[in-house]
Design an enzyme around this catalytic site. Structure first.
Site, mmCIF file in Angstrom:
data_model
loop_
_atom_site.group_PDB
_atom_site.id
_atom_site.type_symbol
_atom_site.label_atom_id
_atom_site.label_comp_id
_atom_site.label_asym_id
_atom_site.label_seq_id
_atom_site.Cartn_x
_atom_site.Cartn_y
_atom_site.Cartn_z
ATOM 1 C CB VAL A 37 -20.643 -9.071 -5.587
ATOM 2 C CG1 VAL A 37 -21.102 -10.101 -6.615
ATOM 3 C CG2 VAL A 37 -21.560 -7.970 -5.520
ATOM 4 C CE LYS A 94 -23.922 -12.408 -1.791
ATOM 5 N NZ LYS A 94 -23.739 -13.506 -1.363
ATOM 6 N N GLY A 149 -17.475 -16.290 4.762
ATOM 7 C CA GLY A 149 -16.369 -16.609 5.546
ATOM 8 C C GLY A 149 -15.242 -15.513 5.947
ATOM 9 C CB ALA A 169 -0.889 -0.105 1.323
ATOM 10 C CD GLU A 209 -13.821 -7.149 -5.303
ATOM 11 O OE1 GLU A 209 -13.263 -6.458 -6.035
ATOM 12 O OE2 GLU A 209 -14.701 -8.037 -5.713
ATOM 13 N N GLY A 249 -18.288 -12.707 -1.783
ATOM 14 C CA GLY A 249 -17.095 -12.773 -0.591
ATOM 15 C C GLY A 249 -15.588 -12.303 -1.140
ATOM 16 C CG ASP A 261 -26.968 -13.103 -0.317
ATOM 17 O OD1 ASP A 261 -26.669 -12.235 0.268
ATOM 18 O OD2 ASP A 261 -26.352 -13.957 -0.985
HETATM 19 N N1 HSE Z 1 -25.144 -15.586 2.946
HETATM 20 C C1 HSE Z 1 -24.480 -15.417 1.448
HETATM 21 C C2 HSE Z 1 -24.173 -16.809 1.246
HETATM 22 C C3 HSE Z 1 -23.097 -15.073 2.019
HETATM 23 O O1 HSE Z 1 -24.583 -18.004 1.642
HETATM 24 O O2 HSE Z 1 -23.648 -16.943 0.223
HETATM 25 C C4 HSE Z 1 -22.958 -13.691 2.202
HETATM 26 O O3 HSE Z 1 -23.311 -12.742 1.098
#
Ligand code: HSE
Length: 429
Positions: free
Chosen positions: A134, A207, A304, A34, A131, A136, A203
């Protein structure tokens, strides 16, 4: 070495803890990359006493989360609270209005308020980066916004919800039904106590609407996403799909065509020779089709603490370097209001499953509805083992207009021959 980028962190759940651990573990490397240290200076969460397995005593504790936006020692606010409105939105608005950088993993907030927040960021020349919102840890926002920036994107689609993919993979591997696998996933902590946003496709739709905005230069249009989740998929559907050479996946698809922007999250039959068919467990994957680069596939952990923290800190590194451009890949005033495409105009193949009473004329009734709507049947399989004393009829259609399939299903609505609702799954083409 420049001055440290000073971070105020709101939300100390799994991901918040992961961000602190990552910054500790990779401190020297991150500083060199950085060009300056990245230091958390203040934190805020609901419960101060909870043991999170990280030393919080070195940070200022702020009881009022909203106050982080004006914390005198912070350059950037990281929001890991969640929720489309409420404290997260208040924090975003006040931080951006004050010219603070803002990093978030909050897809619901961006899906609903992304345009407004991008406008605020531009007005005050602040960074708005997301980032982690969407897929992870997968750098798909960066990939589309920067790596594929030279391309016109025809279609972006993928597996955007790890919980659904975990459940569908387990249903397939073990031949078990949805409710049973969901209960086990909840017991193991893979699925939320209230899993509805995940399993009902919301969800993934959040995304998808963010990806679509970046891919097509349109304002995020979550309300235009057609959504169906996975709770009505049976183990028998998955077995049937397998016998036909497909796997069942919850796929979000966004596509720009002559009739406008089409966005849909729906269970799909994915051919075994397509990479998405081989994405198993809680993994996510996104495909983007660019007119010069061709087909790109991004794949990795969609959730995660480690993967999501990786994405959050990557955004912080960009801000520390002074490398941040328009949040949705072009200035907010350039984002167009997309026209919602009518799915009836699309062509494709579909899988339809009916549970019916085992009596004379039922098959003829279904076949007549297909014929009258102009749906051409490629294959039809009847199995005598559905629940409720009915039999299961699975139909795969030839390619044709989606409108025709919708008309056939409409015609069968309320039929006394059907037990429960039919299930429609599109076949990924
Ligand atoms: N709950 C989401 C999933 C993870 O199961 O993919 C976080 O966006």
């Amino acid at each position: 070495m420049g001055d440290a980028l000073r971070v105020a962190l709101a939300g100390l759940g799994t991901v918040g803890g992961g961000v602190i651990r990552l910054l500790d573990a990779n401190r020297d490397l991150i500083t060199r990359r950085a060009g300056r240290p990245i230091e958390i200076v203040a934190v805020s969460a609901r419960d101060r006493t909870k043991d999170r397995g990280v030393d919080l005593s070195r940070f200022a504790w702020v009881d009022d989360t909203a106050a982080l936006a004006s914390h005198p020692d912070a350059d950037v606010v990281v929001e890991l609270i969640g929720g489309s409105d409420g404290p997260a939105l208040t924090l975003a608005r006040t931080a951006l209005d004050a010219g603070r950088g803002f990093v978030t993993a909050n897809k619901a907030m961006l899906a609903h308020h992304g345009l407004e927040l991008a406008q605020k960021a531009e007005a005050s020349n602040a960074a708005l980066k997301f980032e982690a919102a969407v897929a992870g840890g997968i750098p798909v926002i960066k990939g589309l916004r920067e790596g594929a920036a030279a391309n016109a994107i025809a279609r972006v689609y993928g597996i955007l919800n790890g919980t659904c993919n975990f459940i569908l993979s387990k249903m397939e591997a073990e031949g078990r039904d949805f409710a049973e696998v969901l209960a086990e996933a909840q017991a193991l902590g893979y699925a939320e106590a209230d899993p509805s946003f995940d399993i009902d496709g919301v969800d993934a739709a959040h995304k998808l609407s963010i990806l679509a905005a970046i891919a097509f230069g349109t304002q995020p249009a979550f309300g235009d996403v057609a959504i169906a989740g996975v709770r009505h998929v049976l183990a028998a559907d998955i077995a049937q799909a397998a016998s036909l050479g497909y796997r069942v996946r919850l796929v979000g698809v966004a596509e720009e065509g002559p009739h406008g922007l089409f966005q849909r999250v729906h269970p799909h039959l994915v051919p075994l020779d397509h990479p998405l068919a081989h994405v198993t467990g809680s993994t996510n994957a996104v495909v983007a089709e660019g007119n010069f680069v061709g087909r790109l596939l991004f794949q990795g952990a969609g959730a995660g603490d480690g993967p999501t923290a990786s994405a959050v800190v990557a955004d912080l590194i960009d801000i520390a370097r002074g490398e941040y451009g328009a949040s949705f890949a072009m200035p907010a005033h350039e984002l167009t209001a997309a026209t919602k495409a009518d799915s009836g105009e699309r062509r494709g193949r579909a899988y339809l499953r009916f549970t019916v009473q085992d009596k004379v004329g039922v098959l003829a009734e279904i076949a007549a509805a297909m014929r009258d709507a102009g749906v051409s049947i490629e294959s039809l399989i009847q199995r005598g083992e559905a629940a409720d004393g009915g039999v299961m009829i699975a139909i795969v259609t030839h390619e044709g207009p989606e409108r025709a399939v919708a008309q056939a299903l409409e015609r069968l609505r309320g039929s006394q021959s059907l037990v429960g609702q039919p299930l429609l799954m599109h076949i990924l083409g």
